[in-house]
Design a protein around this motif. Structure first.
Motif, short mmCIF file in Angstrom:
data_model
loop_
_atom_site.label_atom_id
_atom_site.label_comp_id
_atom_site.label_asym_id
_atom_site.label_seq_id
_atom_site.Cartn_x
_atom_site.Cartn_y
_atom_site.Cartn_z
N SER A 231 -2.76 -42.45 -6.14
CA SER A 231 -2.71 -43.75 -5.37
C SER A 231 -0.93 -43.45 -4.71
N VAL A 232 -0.23 -43.13 -5.27
CA VAL A 232 1.32 -43.16 -5.02
C VAL A 232 1.58 -42.16 -4.07
N LEU A 233 1.15 -40.75 -4.50
CA LEU A 233 1.12 -39.51 -3.68
C LEU A 233 0.62 -39.43 -2.35
N ASN A 234 -0.68 -40.23 -2.57
CA ASN A 234 -1.54 -40.33 -0.96
C ASN A 234 -0.93 -41.29 -0.12
N ALA A 235 -0.02 -42.27 -0.65
CA ALA A 235 0.79 -43.28 0.41
C ALA A 235 1.38 -42.39 1.47
N GLU A 236 1.31 -42.94 2.56
CA GLU A 236 2.03 -42.46 3.80
C GLU A 236 3.38 -42.23 3.72
N PRO A 237 4.32 -42.93 3.19
CA PRO A 237 5.76 -43.03 2.85
C PRO A 237 5.93 -41.74 2.10
N ARG A 258 4.17 -30.63 -6.20
CA ARG A 258 4.28 -30.72 -7.71
C ARG A 258 5.42 -31.53 -8.11
N ARG A 259 6.58 -31.34 -7.41
CA ARG A 259 7.75 -31.94 -7.73
C ARG A 259 7.53 -33.35 -7.57
N ALA A 260 6.97 -33.80 -6.47
CA ALA A 260 6.65 -35.32 -6.41
C ALA A 260 5.79 -35.89 -7.39
N HIS A 261 4.81 -35.04 -7.79
CA HIS A 261 3.85 -35.37 -9.06
C HIS A 261 4.36 -35.43 -9.95
N LYS A 262 5.65 -34.44 -10.49
CA LYS A 262 6.25 -34.75 -11.88
C LYS A 262 7.08 -35.89 -11.84
N PHE A 377 9.55 -43.88 -6.14
CA PHE A 377 9.70 -45.07 -6.90
C PHE A 377 9.37 -46.44 -6.11
N ASN A 378 9.83 -46.50 -5.04
CA ASN A 378 9.64 -47.64 -4.17
C ASN A 378 8.10 -47.83 -4.02
N GLU A 379 7.40 -46.69 -3.52
CA GLU A 379 6.17 -46.73 -3.70
C GLU A 379 5.44 -47.43 -4.96
N TYR A 380 5.90 -46.93 -5.99
CA TYR A 380 5.32 -47.17 -7.16
C TYR A 380 5.51 -48.62 -7.54
N VAL A 381 6.48 -49.27 -7.06
CA VAL A 381 6.70 -50.67 -7.32
C VAL A 381 5.78 -51.24 -6.34
N ALA A 382 5.80 -50.93 -5.27
CA ALA A 382 4.81 -51.61 -4.23
C ALA A 382 3.23 -51.55 -4.82
#
Length: 870
Positions: A231-237, A258-262, A377-382
């Motif tokens: 869900s985080v990785l698919n978010a537009e930001p 892959r870096r973002a996923h890590k 991190f901001n997207e995860y908190v959101a």
């Protein structure tokens, strides 16, 4: 075990086999009702119909027994005034009995029957009482590990699994009765709504209610960590940040992904109900070895305020135990464990995965230079806020090494506010929590860090070495829940159009920083307003105010009695709690805990805090310093003066208050502080510590050897170091002059001066030269426009600073002022320093107004007398 709660044969009592089944089940089930007396919720005279979340024979048996024990109408009897043969129905039912499919059927027919029974009877009503039943919600100390697998969760389990859950966890059964809903009132409110539509609406509201209660009791229905990561990785930001990273670093999109996923997997929690329950078993024994008791105060108020809100717990941060204590107590009290923002330094081998499954998500100390990490991190908190997951974080950033609340760091608050602005579907509630200890596991390491030793990095080896703490006892712990803070009213006060900011997720409204600063300040103030005063706090306030940290037992008992009376008669807040121990019990407890020792003497015993305990005790004095700040200020005015006018005490208090308020997070505005001073003066007069004359306008204390004077000096000395730090700052600024030093250079010079003064005067208080305290005072001077930065980044100041120098003579003894001036290298007497030209004052500084309000100290009314030991 399912599909047995509806449409039994019509009779006034349940079938004989139902009663027999209840008797067979009774030894395996122990019920805890919430609330304990649900009968108080019901309205007299109206029939009661219970609604349970899931259809099941076992749930019907548990409900019948819970109602019988609580004195409620039995659910298995016919519903008065209707054709229903039972006074209960299930929100979700299953087809079949033994081999039926797990297909849910809505309760529309049951609700329709209730609605029809009220038609044509305008005076009749039915109370619908939602009842939630959880088997295996709370862990038992003697429970086995296998039982964790069958604890309550979000899955509608089969009959065999429910049977095992009852056999294994039935003694941990919670029956939650919600407030009844008047069906008549709902019908009248609906008006001309079609019956079928009305029934569907009621069913939908009930489903929402049960989901909310289940989320509050056992936690939100969380997907697996990989699903959250997707869900985080698919978010537009995040997709945009991945593309920007690939373009900037000239790497493939797949490599950037892959870096973002890590990074997501490094951050994200992997909450597990079984792990939380398992860890609770370990913590029960752990706390019993460490502490003599854990108390929670005002938790009922916090729980009552939470439903319907996204709750963010914001506790004080004093120990690594804070994380576990709050989560453990919330879990044991029937509230879901929050997701906790933890420093990545705690993501250790073995420990990190356990913390992650207990709800911890990890963040780096700095996001600087890593735009991709910041966006993720901001997207995860959101995502957490959007899913309604309760959170916990410490806005101080790190653990307090001095016992005071630290200046807030607003990073997590900004993320929370912006996440809410992006999707304001669920209002946010911040819940301050004060955590008070009587002894700290990290106490010695804190003192070492304050005296210059490097901070020890967390490691698995260090953790293993730290297990030796289990050999000691750490007294009692208090968790006090402060007054919660709603975010929406703060946004409404900042901007009536704040909802327009939700259109652009990247927008940063100009009022955002103001809202976050106000929110951070309120959180710290409300934490302090929920302080717990334990015996060690009171002993520290008394003994550390004496030169040798020693007092005659009779004097100590009198001082403790005075402090208790002050806190009782001049309450700081209705959420402050005070130890019930009387002074002799407090002294005995301090000896038992090893904080003080008794020196026998023919003329009377003396109680002493030795050097190392005295340094550690300063931490516990600072925990509650704000509670006595007003009394300490009034007492400070009489340290070097026997006589002052009430007006002078109030006038000087108005000037000094912004600086005390900024340091101690006091809750009053200036006029509120004036009212506190007036009440404190009256308290001192009533206790005989001050004498009032000339219709109360003139105040006078006794001579230096008088017991009353000694008691006031003891109160005053708890705050005197703050004024000494203020004077050090002013002296260092005067020594360097305007336009010569930066704020950082001044801060460093002040810390060195205070450290030197501490060495010369043998003051066992490392926080006296803590740079953070000087930084806060310099910042407050800038906010008050007394000091400002010129174009070259150097500090300049106006005449109000010289007024503060003159006022220092009222508070600080000449010897202290002379020592500070000698160390800072200031020539001559600062008290006679010439006034600065007005040309140096910026037009917007407001110093002219400050100067007009400031009147020369009424020296003719001060009969100076050097302080003497009582």
């Amino acid at each position: 075990m399912q599909n047995m709660t509806a449409d039994y044969p019509s009779r006034s009592r349940a079938p004989w086999w139902f009663g027999l089944a209840g008797q067979l089940l009774e030894p395996w089930v122990r019920i805890r009702r919430d609330p304990a007396e649900p009968a108080s919720l019901l309205k007299a005279g109206a029939p009661v119909c219970y609604v349970i979340e899931r259809d099941g024979f076992s749930d019907a048996l548990i409900l019948e027994r819970a109602c019988r024990e609580a004195g409620l109408p039995p659910p298995m009897q016919p519903l008065a005034g209707s054709r229903r043969k039972r006074s209960v129905f299930a929100l979700a039912r299953r087809d079949g009995w033994l081999l039926g499919r797990n297909r849910q059927r809505p309760p529309n027919e049951s609700l329709a029957q209730l609605v029809r029974s009220l038609e044509g009877q305008p005076g009749s009503d039915i109370q619908i009482v939602p009842v939630s039943i959880y088997v295996g919600r709370a862990p038992s100390r003697d429970a086995g590990w296998f039982r964790v697998l069958f604890s309550e969760n979000w899955v509608m389990v089969g009959r065999f699994r429910r049977l095992l859950a009852l056999l294994l966890n039935g003694r941990d059964t919670v029956v939650h009765f919600s407030a009844p809903v008047s069906l008549r009132a709902v019908l009248d409110e609906a008006g001309q709504t079609e019956p079928d539509r009305f029934v569907r609406k009621i069913a939908r509201v009930l489903r929402t209610h049960f989901r909310r209660i289940r989320a509050a009791v056992i936690g939100p229905d969380l997907s697996h960590r990989r699903t959250v990561a997707d869900s985080v990785l698919n978010a537009e930001p995040v997709r945009a940040a991945i593309g920007a990273t690939a373009a900037k670093e000239h790497i493939s999109h797949a490599k950037a992904w892959r870096r973002a996923h890590k990074l997501v997997m490094e951050i994200a929690a992997d909450y597990s109900h079984p792990v939380v329950r398992s860890v609770s078993f370990l913590l029960s024994n752990f706390w019993n070895k460490l502490y003599d008791g854990i108390a929670m105060h005002h938790f009922d108020k916090a729980r009552a305020a939470a439903p319907g809100y996204e709750v963010v717990y914001v506790p004080s941060h004093r120990s690594h135990a804070d994380y576990l204590l709050l989560s453990y107590q919330l879990h044991m009290s029937g509230v879901v464990v929050p997701h906790i923002a933890a420093g990545v330094n705690l993501n250790l081998p073995v420990i990190g995965p356990i913390l992650r499954r207990g709800g911890a998500f990890f963040l780096r100390r700095s996001f600087k230079g890593n735009a991709l990490y910041s966006v993720i991190f901001n997207e995860y908190v959101a995502q957490l806020i959007d899913r309604g997951v309760p959170m916990e974080y410490f806005i101080e950033g790190g653990r307090s090494r001095t016992g005071r609340l630290l200046a807030p760091r607003a990073g997590m608050l900004v993320m929370t506010v912006r996440a809410f602005l992006r999707a304001p579907r669920r209002p946010v509630l911040f819940q301050p929590v004060y955590i008070g200890y009587e002894k700290l596991m990290e106490g010695k390491s804190y003192i070492g860090e304050l005296t210059g030793k490097p901070k020890e990095k967390e490691s698995l080896l260090g953790l293993l070495k730290g297990l030796k703490v289990l050999r000691q006892r750490y007294g009692h712990v208090a968790l006090n829940f402060g007054e919660p803070i709603e975010l929406t009213p703060l946004l409404d006060a900042a901007s009536q159009d704040w909802r327009a900011a939700t259109a652009d997720p990247d927008a940063k409204p100009e009022w955002l920083n103001r809202v976050v600063d106000d929110l951070a300040e309120r959180i710290q103030v409300n934490i302090n307003r929920a302080a717990d005063v334990n015996p060690i706090n009171l002993l520290a306030l008394a003994l550390l105010a004496t030169p040798k940290h020693a007092m005659a037992e009779s004097d100590l008992l009198a001082q403790l009695e005075l402090m208790r009376a002050l806190l009782t008669q001049m309450p700081y807040s209705d959420r402050v709690t005070l130890t019930p121990m009387d002074p002799p019990a407090i002294v005995a407890y301090g000896e038992q805990m090893g904080w003080i020792r008794r020196v026998r003497h023919p003329l009377g015993d003396v109680l002493v805090a030795d050097d190392e305990p005295a340094v550690l005790l300063s931490y516990f004095r600072n925990n509650v310093l704000h509670l006595t700040a007003t009394a300490a200020w009034v007492s400070c005015c009489f340290l070097n003066n026997r006589r002052m006018t009430r007006a002078s005490v109030i006038r000087l208090g108005r000037i000094i208050y912004p600086f005390i308020q900024g340091e101690l997070f006091l809750p009053w505005d200036t006029e509120g502080f004036v009212a506190q001073m007036q009440g404190t003066i009256d308290f001192f007069v009533g206790r005989g510590l001050l004498e009032a004359s000339a219709d109360g306008r003139v105040l006078e204390r006794g001579p230096g050897q008088d017991d009353a004077a000694f008691q006031m000096k003891t109160i005053a000395r708890s705050l005197i170091q703050a004024f000494e730090r203020y004077y050090i700052t002013i002296a260092a600024l005067a020594k360097n002059g305007p336009h010569t030093t930066t704020a950082a250079e001044l801060e460093n010079a002040c810390a060195l001066t205070a450290q030197r003064l501490s060495l010369l005067n043998e003051q066992s208080a490392p926080e006296f030269f803590d740079k953070a305290l000087f930084r806060g005072f310099i910042q407050k001077l800038r906010e008050q426009k007394i000091v400002w930065t010129d174009e070259a980044g150097k500090l300049d100041y106006d005449r109000a600073l010289e007024d503060m120098v003159r006022d220092a003579r009222v508070i600080l003894a000449r010897e202290v002022r002379h020592s500070i001036l000698k160390i800072t290298g200031v020539d001559g007497d600062m008290d006679a320093a010439p006034s600065r030209p007005a040309a140096h004052v910026p037009e917007d500084s407001g110093s002219e107004d400050l100067h007009r309000r400031h009147v020369q100290t009424e020296q003719h009314e001060h009969a100076h007398e050097p302080p003497r030991d009582a």
